[in-house]
Scaffold this motif. Structure first.
Motif, PDB file in Angstrom:
ATOM      1  N   CYS A 179       0.838  -1.209   0.000  1.00  0.00           N
ATOM      2  CA  CYS A 179       0.000   0.000   0.000  1.00  0.00           C
ATOM      3  C   CYS A 179       0.869   1.254   0.000  1.00  0.00           C
ATOM      4  CB  CYS A 179      -0.923   0.011   1.215  1.00  0.00           C
ATOM      5  SG  CYS A 179      -2.109  -1.340   1.279  1.00  0.00           S
ATOM      6  N   PHE A 180       1.911   1.243   0.829  1.00  0.00           N
ATOM      7  CA  PHE A 180       2.781   2.406   0.909  1.00  0.00           C
ATOM      8  C   PHE A 180       3.581   2.572  -0.386  1.00  0.00           C
ATOM      9  CE2 PHE A 180       6.652   4.662   2.392  1.00  0.00           C
ATOM     10  CZ  PHE A 180       6.037   5.819   2.854  1.00  0.00           C
ATOM     11  N   ASP A 181       4.050   1.464  -0.955  1.00  0.00           N
ATOM     12  CA  ASP A 181       4.785   1.545  -2.226  1.00  0.00           C
ATOM     13  C   ASP A 181       3.895   2.104  -3.326  1.00  0.00           C
ATOM     14  OD1 ASP A 181       7.005   0.498  -1.009  1.00  0.00           O
ATOM     15  OD2 ASP A 181       6.670  -1.558  -1.714  1.00  0.00           O
ATOM     16  N   ASP A 182       2.628   1.716  -3.332  1.00  0.00           N
ATOM     17  CA  ASP A 182       1.674   2.241  -4.310  1.00  0.00           C
ATOM     18  C   ASP A 182       1.498   3.741  -4.128  1.00  0.00           C
ATOM     19  OD1 ASP A 182      -0.268   2.251  -6.338  1.00  0.00           O
ATOM     20  OD2 ASP A 182      -1.895   1.887  -4.907  1.00  0.00           O
ATOM     21  N   TYR A 183       1.415   4.167  -2.883  1.00  0.00           N
ATOM     22  CA  TYR A 183       1.271   5.586  -2.578  1.00  0.00           C
ATOM     23  C   TYR A 183       2.492   6.369  -3.074  1.00  0.00           C
ATOM     24  CZ  TYR A 183       1.015   9.857   0.227  1.00  0.00           C
ATOM     25  OH  TYR A 183       0.993  11.162   0.631  1.00  0.00           O
ATOM     26  N   ILE A 184       3.681   5.831  -2.841  1.00  0.00           N
ATOM     27  CA  ILE A 184       4.913   6.512  -3.267  1.00  0.00           C
ATOM     28  C   ILE A 184       4.961   6.648  -4.781  1.00  0.00           C
ATOM     29  CG2 ILE A 184       7.426   6.331  -3.347  1.00  0.00           C
ATOM     30  CD1 ILE A 184       6.205   7.231  -0.661  1.00  0.00           C
ATOM     31  N   ARG A 185       4.493   5.614  -5.498  1.00  0.00           N
ATOM     32  CA  ARG A 185       4.483   5.698  -6.967  1.00  0.00           C
ATOM     33  C   ARG A 185       3.590   6.845  -7.449  1.00  0.00           C
ATOM     34  NH1 ARG A 185       4.875  -0.049  -6.617  1.00  0.00           N
ATOM     35  NH2 ARG A 185       2.603  -0.254  -6.461  1.00  0.00           N
ATOM     36  N   VAL A 186       2.477   7.038  -6.797  1.00  0.00           N
ATOM     37  CA  VAL A 186       1.581   8.134  -7.173  1.00  0.00           C
ATOM     38  C   VAL A 186       2.231   9.483  -6.859  1.00  0.00           C
ATOM     39  CG1 VAL A 186      -0.655   9.213  -6.727  1.00  0.00           C
ATOM     40  CG2 VAL A 186      -0.468   6.719  -6.883  1.00  0.00           C
ATOM     41  N   ILE A 187       2.882   9.582  -5.722  1.00  0.00           N
ATOM     42  CA  ILE A 187       3.543  10.836  -5.335  1.00  0.00           C
ATOM     43  C   ILE A 187       4.638  11.191  -6.344  1.00  0.00           C
ATOM     44  CG2 ILE A 187       4.990  11.953  -3.581  1.00  0.00           C
ATOM     45  CD1 ILE A 187       2.052  11.737  -2.841  1.00  0.00           C
ATOM     46  N   LYS A 188       5.370  10.205  -6.803  1.00  0.00           N
ATOM     47  CA  LYS A 188       6.430  10.460  -7.789  1.00  0.00           C
ATOM     48  C   LYS A 188       5.855  11.047  -9.068  1.00  0.00           C
ATOM     49  CE  LYS A 188       9.765   6.950  -6.296  1.00  0.00           C
ATOM     50  NZ  LYS A 188      10.433   5.666  -6.642  1.00  0.00           N
ATOM     51  N   ARG A 189       4.678  10.588  -9.442  1.00  0.00           N
ATOM     52  CA  ARG A 189       4.055  11.085 -10.674  1.00  0.00           C
ATOM     53  C   ARG A 189       3.454  12.465 -10.496  1.00  0.00           C
ATOM     54  NH1 ARG A 189       0.034   6.347 -11.442  1.00  0.00           N
ATOM     55  NH2 ARG A 189      -1.080   7.938 -12.641  1.00  0.00           N
ATOM     56  N   LYS A 190       2.948  12.753  -9.309  1.00  0.00           N
ATOM     57  CA  LYS A 190       2.176  13.972  -9.105  1.00  0.00           C
ATOM     58  C   LYS A 190       2.964  15.131  -8.496  1.00  0.00           C
ATOM     59  CE  LYS A 190      -1.968  12.662 -10.484  1.00  0.00           C
ATOM     60  NZ  LYS A 190      -2.745  13.397 -11.509  1.00  0.00           N
ATOM     61  N   ARG A 191       3.980  14.824  -7.663  1.00  0.00           N
ATOM     62  CA  ARG A 191       4.574  15.898  -6.861  1.00  0.00           C
ATOM     63  C   ARG A 191       6.098  15.896  -6.858  1.00  0.00           C
ATOM     64  NH1 ARG A 191       0.626  14.412  -1.822  1.00  0.00           N
ATOM     65  NH2 ARG A 191      -1.334  15.113  -2.784  1.00  0.00           N
ATOM     66  N   ALA A 192       6.711  15.158  -7.736  1.00  0.00           N
ATOM     67  CA  ALA A 192       8.174  15.038  -7.717  1.00  0.00           C
ATOM     68  C   ALA A 192       8.871  16.365  -7.983  1.00  0.00           C
ATOM     69  CB  ALA A 192       8.638  14.001  -8.727  1.00  0.00           C
ATOM     70  N   ASP A 193       8.170  17.334  -8.597  1.00  0.00           N
ATOM     71  CA  ASP A 193       8.790  18.630  -8.902  1.00  0.00           C
ATOM     72  C   ASP A 193       8.687  19.627  -7.751  1.00  0.00           C
ATOM     73  OD1 ASP A 193       6.055  18.769  -9.140  1.00  0.00           O
ATOM     74  OD2 ASP A 193       6.083  20.204 -10.795  1.00  0.00           O
ATOM     75  N   GLU A 194       8.052  19.231  -6.641  1.00  0.00           N
ATOM     76  CA  GLU A 194       7.938  20.108  -5.474  1.00  0.00           C
ATOM     77  C   GLU A 194       9.054  19.764  -4.500  1.00  0.00           C
ATOM     78  OE1 GLU A 194       3.960  20.168  -3.830  1.00  0.00           O
ATOM     79  OE2 GLU A 194       3.108  19.588  -5.771  1.00  0.00           O
ATOM     80  N   PRO A 195       9.854  20.766  -4.069  1.00  0.00           N
ATOM     81  CA  PRO A 195      11.048  20.488  -3.232  1.00  0.00           C
ATOM     82  C   PRO A 195      10.750  19.684  -1.972  1.00  0.00           C
ATOM     83  CG  PRO A 195      11.070  22.766  -4.020  1.00  0.00           C
ATOM     84  CD  PRO A 195       9.738  22.198  -4.418  1.00  0.00           C
ATOM     85  N   GLN A 196       9.680  20.035  -1.255  1.00  0.00           N
ATOM     86  CA  GLN A 196       9.369  19.318  -0.022  1.00  0.00           C
ATOM     87  C   GLN A 196       9.095  17.846  -0.304  1.00  0.00           C
ATOM     88  OE1 GLN A 196      10.151  20.613   3.122  1.00  0.00           O
ATOM     89  NE2 GLN A 196       8.051  20.529   3.843  1.00  0.00           N
ATOM     90  N   TRP A 197       8.315  17.590  -1.335  1.00  0.00           N
ATOM     91  CA  TRP A 197       7.960  16.215  -1.661  1.00  0.00           C
ATOM     92  C   TRP A 197       9.146  15.456  -2.243  1.00  0.00           C
ATOM     93  CZ3 TRP A 197       3.931  13.741   0.160  1.00  0.00           C
ATOM     94  CH2 TRP A 197       2.854  14.493   0.639  1.00  0.00           C
ATOM     95  N   GLN A 198      10.026  16.166  -2.956  1.00  0.00           N
ATOM     96  CA  GLN A 198      11.228  15.501  -3.466  1.00  0.00           C
ATOM     97  C   GLN A 198      12.119  15.061  -2.305  1.00  0.00           C
ATOM     98  OE1 GLN A 198      12.075  14.606  -6.751  1.00  0.00           O
ATOM     99  NE2 GLN A 198      13.469  13.402  -5.467  1.00  0.00           N
ATOM    100  N   ALA A 199      12.210  15.903  -1.281  1.00  0.00           N
ATOM    101  CA  ALA A 199      12.986  15.527  -0.095  1.00  0.00           C
ATOM    102  C   ALA A 199      12.361  14.312   0.583  1.00  0.00           C
ATOM    103  CB  ALA A 199      13.056  16.709   0.871  1.00  0.00           C
ATOM    104  N   PHE A 200      11.040  14.289   0.650  1.00  0.00           N
ATOM    105  CA  PHE A 200      10.349  13.130   1.237  1.00  0.00           C
ATOM    106  C   PHE A 200      10.624  11.871   0.429  1.00  0.00           C
ATOM    107  CE2 PHE A 200       6.470  10.450   1.332  1.00  0.00           C
ATOM    108  CZ  PHE A 200       6.488  10.115   2.671  1.00  0.00           C
TER     109      PHE A 200
END
Length: 365
Positions: free
Chosen positions: A336-357
């Motif tokens: 479940c968490f890996d699935d969530y991370i895949r979505v975050i990479k697609r949606k928010r990877a260009d935001e500095p805070q989320w890239q750090a996460f």
């Protein structure tokens, strides 16, 4: 008293309580340290208006009406039952009420499968018992005995964790306000009447596993109040940030968690709970992910940064401690968490805070 792991509420907030007592002009129920209005102010804060030169901090968020009804209940002959899912501050509210009303929050019973009646009422010093027989001198009073004798509140945490027959020992006490001591049946001390101010606050997580149902007779002796999870992200962020930074200050650690990092943590927890990320569905883990767990994640991240990092907490420090919170006894939660991370990479990877996460997730995956 400062060299302890955790201070009880009446000690931690002693300055606030002293200011409220000095300013209190309201009528106090018999046995109460503060008037009901001042109890409310102690728990919900003074809205940045000083009381005797002291600003009273808000300690409970999002359940103001419940707090007021709880105070009213404790003025009656009915016990107070605080229910809700984990992380809704049931225990905290119980402690704060006891500290403000009785001036003591430590008359506490922690429910468990190994709890016996003697742990609640009283037990015996067997050396004295064998020497002189049953007497008050041979008795070892429990929290219930002290609360009734002194006219204070007793806290019963996780009451549904203990067996039903143990729970039901409270019924005669709550009905008649009398504690029977059958071992002293031939003396004038065969029972004890409760003093004004005595009452019981119990907490229960009715949705947890391994609980024991309360009997109908015991339920009738309590007024049930349900604490709801905090609904707004602003309040959640404020609560987590305040609690974490207070603990860091108490531990004399020169580090604080900022609002942006806290907001990201709250967003992750909220999205995993709801199963929605920017309009996309993800599978929610079986873990509840309460605010109490968010506080622990943020606190551990701050400690790690202080001792092993660059003295500044960032989103990159969160994943190391978030994984252990999300993935407990169900390995499918990792998916479940890996699935969530895949979505975050697609949606928010260009935001500095989320890239750090995401970098933190990569380092601790």
């Amino acid at each position: 008293m400062q060299n302890v792991q955790r201070l009880p509420a009446e000690t931690l907030h002693a300055t606030e309580l002293a200011a409220l007592r000095k300013a209190d002009q309201g009528q106090k129920p018999t046995g109460w340290q503060l008037s009901p209005r001042m109890v409310r102010t102690f728990i919900l804060g003074s809205n940045n208006e000083p009381v005797q030169g002291t600003t009273i901090s808000r300690k409970i968020y999002g359940n103001d009406a419940v707090v007021e009804r709880a105070i009213v209940t404790l003025m009656s002959q009915q016990g107070l039952m605080l229910v809700g899912e984990p992380g809704t501050a049931k225990s905290l509210l119980s402690e704060l009420l006891a500290a403000a009303i009785s001036g003591q929050s430590t008359l506490t019973v922690q429910g468990s499968a190994g709890l016996f009646e003697e742990n609640i009422r009283y037990s015996w010093n067997y050396a004295a018992l064998l020497k002189d027989g049953p007497s008050l001198d041979a008795m070892v009073p429990g929290p219930l005995f002290h609360a009734m004798q002194q006219g204070r509140l007793m806290r019963f945490e996780e009451i549904t964790r203990c067996p039903t027959e143990v729970q039901d020992n409270l019924i005669p006490v709550m009905s008649d306000r009398i504690l029977q001591i059958p071992e002293l049946k031939d003396s004038d001390e065969a029972y004890m009447l409760s003093q004004p101010g005595f009452n019981i606050i119990a907490t229960a997580n009715l949705h947890d596993r391994g609980v024991n149902q309360m009997s109908s007779a015991l339920k009738r002796r309590f007024n049930f109040e349900t604490l709801q999870p905090i609904s707004t992200k602003k309040q959640k962020t404020e609560l987590v940030m305040t609690q974490v930074n207070r603990r860091l200050q108490q531990d004399a650690l020169d580090i604080q968690i900022d609002q942006d990092t806290t907001e990201l943590l709250i967003t992750v927890f909220d999205e995993l709970r709801s199963g929605k990320v920017s309009g996309l569905a993800v599978t929610s883990p079986t873990t509840l992910l309460s605010l109490a767990e968010a506080i622990n994640v943020a606190y551990n991240a701050a400690i790690s940064s202080h001792y092993f990092g660059d003295q500044q907490v960032s989103a990159a420090h969160l994943p190391a401690f978030m994984l252990g919170t999300i993935i407990k006894d169900n390995e499918k939660d990792r998916e479940c968490f890996d699935d969530y991370i895949r979505v975050i990479k697609r949606k928010r990877a260009d935001e500095p805070q989320w890239q750090a996460f995401l970098d933190g997730c990569q380092n601790h995956g």
